[in-house]
Design a protein around this motif. Structure first.
Motif, PDB file in Angstrom:
ATOM      1  N   ASP A 164      65.981  23.508  20.596  1.00  0.00           N
ATOM      2  CA  ASP A 164      65.514  24.652  19.802  1.00  0.00           C
ATOM      3  C   ASP A 164      64.363  25.386  20.473  1.00  0.00           C
ATOM      4  N   LEU A 165      64.457  25.532  21.809  1.00  0.00           N
ATOM      5  CA  LEU A 165      63.389  26.200  22.542  1.00  0.00           C
ATOM      6  C   LEU A 165      63.093  27.622  22.101  1.00  0.00           C
ATOM      7  N   PRO A 166      64.106  28.423  21.723  1.00  0.00           N
ATOM      8  CA  PRO A 166      63.781  29.805  21.359  1.00  0.00           C
ATOM      9  C   PRO A 166      62.808  29.893  20.200  1.00  0.00           C
ATOM     10  N   GLU A 167      62.761  28.872  19.338  1.00  0.00           N
ATOM     11  CA  GLU A 167      61.806  28.964  18.233  1.00  0.00           C
ATOM     12  C   GLU A 167      60.854  27.776  18.233  1.00  0.00           C
ATOM     13  N   ALA A 168      60.658  27.197  19.427  1.00  0.00           N
ATOM     14  CA  ALA A 168      59.794  26.024  19.524  1.00  0.00           C
ATOM     15  C   ALA A 168      58.447  26.314  18.881  1.00  0.00           C
ATOM     16  N   GLU A 169      58.190  25.730  17.716  1.00  0.00           N
ATOM     17  CA  GLU A 169      57.039  26.200  16.937  1.00  0.00           C
ATOM     18  C   GLU A 169      55.697  25.827  17.559  1.00  0.00           C
ATOM     19  N   GLU A 170      55.653  24.760  18.379  1.00  0.00           N
ATOM     20  CA  GLU A 170      54.363  24.420  18.975  1.00  0.00           C
ATOM     21  C   GLU A 170      54.005  25.374  20.101  1.00  0.00           C
ATOM     22  N   GLU A 171      55.006  25.952  20.734  1.00  0.00           N
ATOM     23  CA  GLU A 171      54.726  26.807  21.881  1.00  0.00           C
ATOM     24  C   GLU A 171      54.764  28.285  21.514  1.00  0.00           C
ATOM     25  N   LEU A 172      55.721  28.666  20.675  1.00  0.00           N
ATOM     26  CA  LEU A 172      56.006  30.091  20.487  1.00  0.00           C
ATOM     27  C   LEU A 172      55.844  30.534  19.038  1.00  0.00           C
ATOM     28  N   VAL A 173      55.049  29.842  18.232  1.00  0.00           N
ATOM     29  CA  VAL A 173      54.908  30.126  16.806  1.00  0.00           C
ATOM     30  C   VAL A 173      56.269  29.944  16.136  1.00  0.00           C
ATOM     31  N   ALA A 174      57.115  30.987  16.148  1.00  0.00           N
ATOM     32  CA  ALA A 174      58.482  30.780  15.669  1.00  0.00           C
ATOM     33  C   ALA A 174      59.459  31.551  16.538  1.00  0.00           C
ATOM     34  N   GLY A 175      59.063  31.839  17.767  1.00  0.00           N
ATOM     35  CA  GLY A 175      59.973  32.547  18.660  1.00  0.00           C
ATOM     36  C   GLY A 175      60.292  33.933  18.162  1.00  0.00           C
ATOM     37  N   TYR A 176      61.548  34.311  18.257  1.00  0.00           N
ATOM     38  CA  TYR A 176      61.925  35.686  17.946  1.00  0.00           C
ATOM     39  C   TYR A 176      61.753  36.018  16.482  1.00  0.00           C
ATOM     40  N   GLN A 177      61.634  35.017  15.593  1.00  0.00           N
ATOM     41  CA  GLN A 177      61.499  35.378  14.175  1.00  0.00           C
ATOM     42  C   GLN A 177      60.057  35.350  13.695  1.00  0.00           C
ATOM     43  N   THR A 178      59.103  35.325  14.633  1.00  0.00           N
ATOM     44  CA  THR A 178      57.702  35.237  14.237  1.00  0.00           C
ATOM     45  C   THR A 178      57.307  36.342  13.262  1.00  0.00           C
ATOM     46  N   GLU A 179      57.704  37.578  13.559  1.00  0.00           N
ATOM     47  CA  GLU A 179      57.224  38.715  12.774  1.00  0.00           C
ATOM     48  C   GLU A 179      58.081  38.979  11.539  1.00  0.00           C
ATOM     49  N   TYR A 180      59.119  38.211  11.358  1.00  0.00           N
ATOM     50  CA  TYR A 180      60.044  38.533  10.272  1.00  0.00           C
ATOM     51  C   TYR A 180      59.632  37.852   8.980  1.00  0.00           C
TER      52      TYR A 180
END
Lengths: 197, 372
Positions: free
Chosen positions: B233-249
């Protein structure tokens, strides 16, 4: 006119409008990212056209290859490069634009005249429909074997080229400066092959 | 092989019996399966979010949702209501159009793919000849939506998440397609109905998982990667990328991503059960039992029983796979991006190519067992 014909005509008009609008957007929009997304839209409308022509396999292949692979890679390239550069306005740019427009309109008129003038030999056979998959496969391995194999060799060459470019073995040694700071993260960059001398 | 229950024919028959012309009856029938499937898929996805909560709680020795309905079963409903009533925030400096379109691009292909998922001999929307190929090509649209979400959010975490999603999806599509190709070669067809029919006959022994064990593993790993489930689940890896592509949604747009991801998980599990676990077939074929107790296969109550058992069997196998996916999510650590791409390109791709070659060789050598 029964229901199926009506649906077909409406879908054709809608798909054609989508395709032309999308294609114009690809060319005319300033933002390259919009153009790339609209290109995917155009590809999807084209696959809709294939479905209307009873060629489901070609439509699915169109989506898989053009939308799923080509367009994603284009977008990928645009976003990785991410070059935000403002170009200085060229004086008398409208001359070039007008010339381009003239050439494009001329080409369109020529092609249109050709399309209208050519006596097309329309096939009277019924569309092959669901048997298309088998027919395409047979053609690939009999009378279209050479183009098929040539295309695969071409793709292989492109792949090897991409790998060579990505490995950057050809970089001269002085370009890759040895990094003094020792990185402690697990993602320590691998040394370039050329700098190991 | 019996044809089983044909709902479409019976429905049209009933309506023409009432005096409607056959064309009108057909038009009335057309939207029904689609509406039913969309509703069913929504429920299936909601059930899997509930399972996710419950199983994750069990894995961590908690209780999980308890007071919202029996066993917390209404928690997904509360989730949906909350997300529906949240304010739809339009964030400054985003790209409003792309920001709104992106969730739809992720959501629609997943739901569209359900047209080829069979729950019984005649229980699917359409039996396309390109069948499973439609799913592969539709699932390749999703990364465009993810890239769009990542780009339009105007946020570096989102962009990184979108790029990772696209890279991951492209890499794992190839082993996935090659694993499916081996199955298609064995069943001489891409249609999901034919694939299941080819696995019937000897009950559990004739399922593809015994003939394609490597293909099964490749398919499951690649499907997990396509769904962006835990080890991948790297695209939304929460420790690294907050929530990835869905951060702002947030609100409805976030709900589309969320529902899309769970519907995709259920879809992958359904396809595992169709491709490798015999679809709607029971471990012991119903026709055998009918033969043992001397009941004709065309008895109405037996047909009804077969159809219901088929749906139950499909869902049982599906949720078994969903359970494994959830258990994996809560027990396995995440891989790094380089490990992910190494696994995809350097391991799964060659292994799936070898699997394809071996399948072709076996098909030529033992045409009886490998569908010659």
């Amino acid at each position: 006119m029964n229901l199926a014909d009506g649906v077909q005509i409406v879908s054709f008009v809608v798909l054609a409008a989508m395709m032309l609008g999308g294609a114009l957007g690809v060319v005319l929009l300033d933002n390259i990212v919009y153009s790339a997304f609209l290109l995917g839209f155009v590809f999807i409308s084209m696959s809709g056209m294939y479905i209307l022509l009873n060629a489901a396999f070609v439509a699915a292949a169109q989506v898989l290859i053009y939308v799923g692979a080509v367009n994603v890679l284009i977008l990928f390239g645009i976003m990785l490069v991410n070059k935000r550069q403002d170009f200085a306005p060229v004086p008398k740019a409208w001359l070039g634009k007008a010339a381009t427009g003239l050439v494009c309109v001329g080409l369109f008129v020529l092609l249109g005249a050709m399309v209208l003038a050519t006596p097309w030999s329309l096939s009277t056979l019924t569309p092959i429909g669901d048997g298309a998959l088998v027919a395409i496969g047979k053609h690939f391995f009999t009378d279209f074997l050479l183009p098929f194999e040539l295309a695969s060799v071409l793709l292989l060459m492109a792949m090897i080229g991409a790998i060579v470019l990505a490995r950057r073995d050809f970089l001269p040694g002085e370009l890759a400066e040895p990094d003094e700071t020792v990185l402690t993260l697990p993602e320590r960059p691998r040394e370039l092959v050329s700098s190991k001398k | 092989m019996t044809s089983g229950i044909d709902l479409q024919a019976s429905f049209i028959e009933v309506l023409t019996g009432l005096g409607l012309p056959a064309g009108v009856a057909k038009v009335l029938w057309l939207p029904l399966p689609m509406v039913i499937i969309v509703a069913a898929v929504t429920v299936l996805a909601l059930v899997s979010t509930w399972l996710e909560r419950k199983i994750s709680a069990a894995a961590q020795q908690r209780i999980g949702p308890e007071y919202m309905g029996p066993l917390g079963m209404l928690a997904p409903v509360a989730d949906v209501i909350k997300l529906l009533f949240k304010e739809d925030i339009s964030i400054a400096k985003t790209d409003p159009w792309l920001f709104a379109i992106a969730p739809l691009l992720v959501f629609i292909p997943v739901f569209l793919s359900y047209i080829i998922v069979p729950f019984g001999q005649n229980l699917l929307i359409t039996d396309l000849s390109v069948g499973i190929f439609i799913w592969i090509s539709l699932s390749s649209i999703a990364p465009i939506g993810l890239l769009m979400a990542g780009y339009s959010s105007n946020n570096k975490y989102s962009l990184l998440g979108g790029l990772r999603a696209a890279a991951q999806s492209i890499s794992y599509e190839i082993p996935l397609a090659l694993a499916v190709l081996a199955i298609a070669m064995m069943s001489n067809s891409l249609s999901t109905i034919d694939i299941v029919d080819q696995q019937s006959g000897y009950g559990i022994l004739s399922w593809n998982i015994w003939r394609q064990p490597i293909g099964f593993l490749i398919f499951w790993i690649a499907a997990l990667a396509e769904c962006e489930r835990m080890p991948f689940d790297l695209p939304e890896a929460e420790e690294e990328l907050v929530a990835g592509y869905q951060t702002e949604y947030s609100s409805v747009k976030f709900m589309l991503f969320y529902a899309g991801s769970y519907a995709n998980l259920v879809l992958s599990a359904l396809l595992v059960s169709v491709l490798y676990l015999g679809g709607w077939e029971s471990p012991i074929p119903v026709s055998w039992i009918a033969g043992w107790i001397n009941v004709s296969e065309n008895t109405p109550w037996l047909q009804l029983l077969t159809a219901s058992l088929g749906i139950i069997m499909t869902l049982f196998k599906t949720y078994l796979m969903v359970f494994i996916a959830i258990l994996l999510r809560w027990t396995v650590p995440r891989v790094r991006i380089d490990q992910l791409l190494d696994l995809g390109w350097k391991f799964l791709l060659p292994v799936s190519l070898v699997n394809l070659l071996v399948t072709a060789a076996l098909k030529l050598t033992f045409p009886v067992a490998f569908g010659g």
